[in-house]
Design an enzyme around this catalytic site. Sequence first.
Site, PDB file in Angstrom:
ATOM      1  CD  GLU A  53     -22.410  31.158  46.868  1.00  0.00           C
ATOM      2  OE1 GLU A  53     -22.713  30.347  45.981  1.00  0.00           O
ATOM      3  OE2 GLU A  53     -23.152  31.433  47.812  1.00  0.00           O
ATOM      4  CG  ASP A 118     -19.705  15.827  54.615  1.00  0.00           C
ATOM      5  OD1 ASP A 118     -18.875  15.405  55.438  1.00  0.00           O
ATOM      6  OD2 ASP A 118     -20.674  16.554  54.927  1.00  0.00           O
ATOM      7  CG  ASP A 120     -21.315  13.765  59.910  1.00  0.00           C
ATOM      8  OD1 ASP A 120     -21.338  14.996  59.792  1.00  0.00           O
ATOM      9  OD2 ASP A 120     -21.412  13.185  61.013  1.00  0.00           O
TER      10      ASP A 120
END
Lengths: 415, 467
Positions: A53, A118, A120
């Site tokens: 996807e 991830d 951040d």
Amino acid sequence: MASSAELDRVDPTAEDVLLNYYRRLYPFKQLFKWLNRGPERTEKESRLFPYREFAFTLRNEAYLRYNSYPSDIEMKKHVCLLTPSRFEIGPVYSAQPKDKKTVRPTHFKAEKREVVFDIDMTDYDPIRTCCSDADICKRCWAFISIAVDVLDKAIRDQFGYNQLLWVYSGRRGIHLWISDKEAFELTDNQRKAMVEYLTVIKNGKEPGKRVNSRVGSRDLPPTLKDAIEAVREPFDDLILQDQDCFGSQEGFETLLSLIPDKKLVSRLREKWSQTPDSPSYTKWDEMKAEIKALKDKTARQTMRHAMEDIVLQYTYPRLDAEVSKHRNHLLKAPFCIHPKTGRICVPVDPRRIREFDPAKVPTVGQLLAELNASNSNNNGEHLEDWQKTSLKPYIEMFEQYANSVQEKPKMDLSW
Amino acid sequence: MYQAAKHSSKLQKNGLDDDLSLVEGSTSASHRLSLYDQPPLYDITVEDFETSALDRLRILAEIESSAARNRSWEETKQVTITQCGKYLPLNSNSALGIDLQSERRKDQLGHFVLRLAFCRSEELRRRFVKAETTLFRVRYETDDSNERRAFLDSKDFNWISVGSEEKNKYQAQLTHFAPGKSDTERENAFKSEPFYKVKWTTIPDLVDKRKVFMKGGFAYVPAREQASIIYAAFEERLDAALLATSRAIPLVDEETRLNPILDNLAQGFTAGVPSDWHFPLCMRVLHQTLRRDRHIQHFGRLHYGLFLKVLGLKIDEAIIFWRKSFAGGKGSDKFDKEYRYNIRHSFGLEGGRRNYPAKNCLQLHTAHEAGCPYRQLENSPENLQSALLSTYSGQGLTLDDLPEIMTQVKKKAYHVACTRVFEITHSRHVKKGEGLGDGESVTHPNQYAARSIELEKDSQEPKMEVD
């Protein structure tokens, strides 16, 4: 060459800028090779790239999910048509995502994907003193480089994965893609276990203890002992010196709130209220001296543990756990343009993470200018467009990575 | 399906005796615990096929309802042991005077029949694996330690014993996971504690809590955490086996005999004979009587049977249910002669062919037998109180609630008393005065049960996953 002031005026979300970038620079071929785990574009049987996807964020912020393509050629065509401001990569499904509406829901499941992490900078807001929110400077990048260091080592050494791709997110964070076959095929439950194993800090805004490191009053488990060893030096450099995290009233109050020994806290508070601005390393040394002076052996032990936990709280990687737990999570593709900064999401070499300066990452404006300049002095040698720009080392790094992620080694019959 | 059962005796090939046909290898029968890696390779009567599965289903259903009721592990274990003792005893090798072979055979057979029934959808497979793994865990924990050791040694769990050289190499790290309360205790225990190495992916539940040492993708598990590996292996193998069975099942040419039974079994797990957890007192009393005496009187059968019918029990399930519930039932002629007609009659399949509705509260109030317990026990409040307590204390009813209920009973407001019991036992969902919702009070036992099931479903609705 255009001046940097001029370059900054290039709108990274303008249609012509994006079109130029996707058409001439974006490494679709390498992206295909990586995600298809092999270079064979013609192979009809591939259930990897065509089942993957892609989700686009258009320039008007509309979000298009469940796109899929037989190969990079069709994908490039469609991306150039849509000129999205950025796009994300999802999982490999059990059917082609573009057919989602026509296949039975039970036959449409997220099956495989790289394990992603991830990190951040915003999660470091409670401890960094130089910037906040979306801002980032070379100084706070040090937090990220410690995180990369610790995670990269832990994952390679303890989980045994080697195909790690670190990608700068374009502004204030970093992504990790793990493509090892085993990682690629982990179930959600196994992903969750891996993330929880690696998660020590509970994220959140409020100050206070956020470390979940040990069982009761036990020693740290081996994995965190390794981590502590790795961050001891950066803790001195970054937390005590550079960021000076305890150099203010607020800063040392946070530190005190992490100390379990009430008497010790009141002694230190008394001392530090006299000189609230004394440097962090002085305060840290004063605390260590107090601990050494403790008569009771268990109290000393408790404090030693508390100190380890404090070091972890200030340096251990802060993960956005939800991203990693589920296969169907989407994550921004490498080499997209950050819409706010115009910087490219480039791969980063974890061994040289300390030298990495986010401010030196090429912007789309800079790249297009380089491309224009190179056109005028063409010396006849055939080069791909990206090879004429400062994107070159990054794409080469990516290509190398894509080559390492090959499921079936290509049989070489020529000799 | 009924016909299949009726002709079961003819299906025994050449009149072979059951025990003689037990030619299957000694592997699975030599241990009490089984990973069910050997399917039954002998002739089975349709009756055995069905009974072994139904008995096992009772236990799995109880395990599921334990999870739904949030029972603690110790409680679940206790309940499961009790249920197993009743329906599926499985003794250790040291037990004397017991036909171990037939116990183990029944255990194996039931497991494999249910595999056939529950491999058919992902949802069923997931639930079956969960319940079976729990059952395995209960048995593993209660197994004799020597026999457990023998069982473990007989199987290959893909674990690698950590050799002394490697063990010493990681001594510093591994000591952390040795048993003991202090560092010194752990250091001493380290020497004698064996460690095993497995791919970390097989034991995610130990990895996430950092309970193992990790190196190069392998988890080093101390022997005392070994059980986790076994449960994970059990689960994984069963998962894979069910998937394989589901692919193979279209090849099973058993249209007429077995498929109807399998269909019913699968339904039994999804809807089937529902848990009496949701029933009002009148039906709980009948249910308990049936369980205790293996029999209830005509009107009890009528009231309870109609109640179950409206609750969604199909005719085939009803026949299985009643046959199982009656003493000496199981396909006996007596059952067929006396009750089968009545059950079919109440479903509108015999005689006047009327599809009778279930009795409402008003009808139960005036019934002489098997009626409303609040009314029938009005004059013996002690009995009513003890019935209430014994029935509902697991659902939150306490001694303090009784006076209020008894006041309503004395006022002959039986439906108010019943409604109040509903509120108390569903206090997570309804407040006092809300009754079955919007202040509605109980007028029909099925309305009570339907609402209760609905509330439980609502609270279990999985949260939508957000990307």
